[in-house]
Scaffold this motif. Structure first.
Motif, PDB file in Angstrom:
ATOM      1  N   ARG A 252     -69.342 -14.692  72.869  1.00 21.46           N
ATOM      2  CA  ARG A 252     -68.464 -14.166  71.822  1.00 21.46           C
ATOM      3  C   ARG A 252     -67.886 -12.819  72.219  1.00 21.46           C
ATOM      4  NH1 ARG A 252     -71.025 -12.453  66.228  1.00 21.46           N
ATOM      5  NH2 ARG A 252     -71.040 -10.427  67.248  1.00 21.46           N
ATOM      6  N   LYS A 253     -68.736 -11.970  72.855  1.00 24.65           N
ATOM      7  CA  LYS A 253     -68.284 -10.650  73.281  1.00 24.65           C
ATOM      8  C   LYS A 253     -67.182 -10.767  74.332  1.00 24.65           C
ATOM      9  CE  LYS A 253     -70.496  -7.327  71.135  1.00 24.65           C
ATOM     10  NZ  LYS A 253     -69.778  -6.223  70.445  1.00 24.65           N
ATOM     11  N   LYS A 254     -67.365 -11.718  75.267  1.00 28.54           N
ATOM     12  CA  LYS A 254     -66.354 -11.911  76.285  1.00 28.54           C
ATOM     13  C   LYS A 254     -65.040 -12.354  75.657  1.00 28.54           C
ATOM     14  CE  LYS A 254     -69.455 -12.977  80.147  1.00 28.54           C
ATOM     15  NZ  LYS A 254     -69.887 -14.020  81.119  1.00 28.54           N
ATOM     16  N   MET A 255     -65.141 -13.266  74.654  1.00 32.38           N
ATOM     17  CA  MET A 255     -63.940 -13.709  73.959  1.00 32.38           C
ATOM     18  C   MET A 255     -63.283 -12.557  73.212  1.00 32.38           C
ATOM     19  SD  MET A 255     -65.093 -17.447  72.497  1.00 32.38           S
ATOM     20  CE  MET A 255     -63.524 -17.649  71.655  1.00 32.38           C
ATOM     21  N   GLU A 256     -64.107 -11.690  72.593  1.00 33.74           N
ATOM     22  CA  GLU A 256     -63.558 -10.539  71.881  1.00 33.74           C
ATOM     23  C   GLU A 256     -62.837  -9.607  72.847  1.00 33.74           C
ATOM     24  OE1 GLU A 256     -66.877  -8.813  69.910  1.00 33.74           O
ATOM     25  OE2 GLU A 256     -66.895 -10.269  68.261  1.00 33.74           O
ATOM     26  N   GLU A 257     -63.453  -9.414  74.048  1.00 36.15           N
ATOM     27  CA  GLU A 257     -62.836  -8.545  75.038  1.00 36.15           C
ATOM     28  C   GLU A 257     -61.534  -9.146  75.539  1.00 36.15           C
ATOM     29  OE1 GLU A 257     -62.499  -5.072  77.116  1.00 36.15           O
ATOM     30  OE2 GLU A 257     -64.039  -5.614  75.645  1.00 36.15           O
ATOM     31  N   GLU A 258     -61.563 -10.467  75.789  1.00 41.52           N
ATOM     32  CA  GLU A 258     -60.342 -11.141  76.225  1.00 41.52           C
ATOM     33  C   GLU A 258     -59.267 -11.073  75.147  1.00 41.52           C
ATOM     34  OE1 GLU A 258     -61.515 -15.054  77.246  1.00 41.52           O
ATOM     35  OE2 GLU A 258     -62.596 -14.474  79.070  1.00 41.52           O
ATOM     36  N   LYS A 260     -59.045  -8.738  72.914  1.00 40.75           N
ATOM     37  CA  LYS A 260     -58.585  -7.356  72.866  1.00 40.75           C
ATOM     38  C   LYS A 260     -57.550  -7.110  73.959  1.00 40.75           C
ATOM     39  CE  LYS A 260     -60.325  -2.599  73.088  1.00 40.75           C
ATOM     40  NZ  LYS A 260     -61.547  -1.763  73.281  1.00 40.75           N
ATOM     41  N   ASN A 261     -57.854  -7.601  75.174  1.00 39.77           N
ATOM     42  CA  ASN A 261     -56.910  -7.430  76.277  1.00 39.77           C
ATOM     43  C   ASN A 261     -55.611  -8.179  76.001  1.00 39.77           C
ATOM     44  OD1 ASN A 261     -58.805  -5.899  77.668  1.00 39.77           O
ATOM     45  ND2 ASN A 261     -59.613  -7.651  78.803  1.00 39.77           N
ATOM     46  N   THR A 262     -55.776  -9.407  75.469  1.00 34.62           N
ATOM     47  CA  THR A 262     -54.582 -10.200  75.152  1.00 34.62           C
ATOM     48  C   THR A 262     -53.745  -9.518  74.081  1.00 34.62           C
ATOM     49  OG1 THR A 262     -55.774 -12.236  75.682  1.00 34.62           O
ATOM     50  CG2 THR A 262     -53.772 -12.454  74.371  1.00 34.62           C
TER      51      THR A 262
END
Length: 521
Positions: A252-258, A260-262
């Protein structure tokens, strides 16, 4: 000492006796034996097996004792219920004074047997309890192993007691290996002060607690987790046991970071797009103003005709164009509709205006030659990305009023006679800007006083309504115009445009609407 006294003394020590002969008859020489066995209603002599049925099957052994072939025979811990439960050992000894008899000795062992029974019962109870605890532990272990998240429990000092299989996989330690270890041993990087502080607060206040943290296991794998903990009292482990469940939220954190970047990239793109839209809108505004400047606002004033126009453009820049130019004693009429919309259409529109006006002096007298020359110039000067429909016409007044025109694939002009007759003029033709050396046809019609002549683009006949029907190009279009007829040209054109809008209803306008009208005075 008398026999009675001896019997009493022996009885006090729980020993009773009798005499057994070779016929297996028991003589109760000690009356206390009858009392002990609860045989108050029997005789002084009874068959041995009736008194002691436990001896069935041992007759040979008893004979061996009676006839001195063996010293004795015993059965231990015989159980009877008289007034209460009793236990005794039964001994048969050879009689040293008589060759065909034996002594029966009954030794009371009730107290010891009951104590032994109680011990055995307690032992059995403990075994049952231990087995139940084992079963419960196996059940709890099975239950914990069905939980897909890592589960652990540890004592009040922070040392692990146990866990489920998922926690073993998560930490890389088996249950036996992690027993007694603290968190800093299991995880290579962890904020232990914060970790222990949560435990201390939980032990002090009870209840439950959950928090998010970051940990790295001994394999160097980094995890973002949510830890849920609760506490319950237990005197065996320092007063309390902490139970915890770890939820892995790394994905989930990786998706949130992605995300955020997106989002950041989208913000940058949106900013760039906003700038591009601003530039486009500015260019469109310039182009729209240019198109508006191209469209004729004032028409030639003549004694024989009144001219009017209605134009409803799309929000986009349209491709409709018209012109009415006085050429000597004649009026030259030109109307066209370029395929497409937007800035490109506006550029092509300006070129067509230039081309059409540049040849009017030379070819204005012949609409068919005018249209053929315009087609030639257009194809020779422009890459044929856009084509257009057009009508080139001429109103001449030498002998009455005569309308001569040539049609390049444009919707037919409509003549609305003063007497109520209405008709489409001319025939179909090929659109302009496709074929080199294209030939067009020429048509003519007489115009009388009070007649109305209309030109329009396909935005009127192709208007859609909510039923996905269109006004149409033939009879339905003539009926549409006929219903709009009024006494004056201005009122008639307003009524026709109003009918178009009513027909469309809530449907969005899909094309420019242009209506150019003439009435003979």
């Amino acid at each position: 000492m008398t026999k009675s006294a001896i019997d009493i003394i022996i009885g006090r020590f729980g020993i009773y006796y009798g005499v057994l002969n070779s016929s297996m008859i028991l003589a109760f020489t000690d009356k206390n034996l009858q009392t002990y066995l609860g045989l108050g209603d029997c005789g002084d002599n009874e068959y041995l097996t009736e008194i002691f049925p436990e001896l069935f099957g041992f007759e040979t052994d008893i004979d061996d004792v009676i006839y001195k072939r063996r010293d004795h025979f015993s059965l231990n811990t015989i159980n009877r219920t008289v007034d209460s439960e009793i236990f005794f050992n039964l001994h048969i000894f050879s009689d040293p004074e008589n060759d065909d008899s034996a002594l029966i000795i009954v030794e009371d062992v009730t107290q010891g047997s009951l104590s032994l029974r109680m011990v055995q019962q307690r032992k059995n109870e403990m075994t049952l309890k231990n087995n139940e605890l084992i079963r419960r532990e196996e059940f709890v272990t099975t239950l914990l192993n069905t939980i897909p998240d890592p589960v652990f429990y540890k004592d009040s000092s922070g040392r692990y007691i146990g866990c489920n299989r998922e926690f073993e996989l998560f930490t890389g330690f088996s249950r036996d290996e992690l027993s007694g270890k603290c968190s800093r041993v299991l995880f290579s990087e962890i904020n232990e002060d914060s970790y222990d502080r949560h435990d201390r607060v939980l032990i002090a206040k009870g209840g439950a607690i959950h928090y998010e943290t970051e940990i790295i296991n001994n394999n160097g794998e980094k995890y973002y987790v949510i830890i849920n903990k609760s506490v319950f009292p237990d005197s065996d482990y320092g007063g309390a046991v902490i139970v915890g469940v770890i939820t892995d939220i790394t994905g989930r954190k990786k998706m949130e970071e992605e995300l955020k970047n997106t989002t950041s990239m989208l913000e940058i793109s949106r900013g760039n797009l906003r700038d591009q839209i601003y530039i486009m809108e500015k260019n469109l505004l310039i182009a729209r103003n240019a198109v508006d400047a191209l469209l004729q606002k004032d028409f030639p004033v003549t004694e024989l005709f009144h001219i009017s126009c209605r134009y409803l453009p799309l929000a986009q820049i349209g491709g409709d164009f018209y012109s009415v130019i006085k050429n000597g004693s004649d009026l030259n009429i030109f109307i066209c509709d370029i395929s497409g919309h937007g800035v490109a259409a506006a550029l092509f529109l300006s070129l067509i205006k230039y081309f059409s006006e540049s040849i009017i002096n030379e070819y204005g007298d012949s609409p068919v030659r005018y249209l053929e020359e315009l087609n030639h110039i257009y194809l020779s000067k422009i890459i044929p990305s856009y084509y257009f429909t057009a009508i080139a016409g001429k109103l001449s007044f030498d002998d009455g009023i005569k309308f001569t025109f040539s049609n390049g694939g444009h919707p037919h002009p409509i003549l609305m006679k003063r007497n109520g007759e209405i008709k489409l003029l001319g025939d179909d033709g090929t659109v302009v800007g496709i074929f080199e050396n294209q030939k067009f046809s020429e048509f003519s019609s007489v115009i009388e006083r009070g007649d109305m002549l209309f030109f329009y683009t396909d935005g009127i006949p192709e208007t859609h309504n909510s039923a996905d029907s269109i006004i149409g190009f033939d009879g339905s279009l003539l009926e549409f115009f006929s219903k709009g007829r009024r006494d004056t040209l201005e009122d008639t054109m307003d009524a026709i445009i109003s009918q178009v809008i009513d027909f469309r209803g809530e449907i969005k306008q899909e094309d420019d609407i242009l209506l150019l009208g003439f009435i003979a005075k």
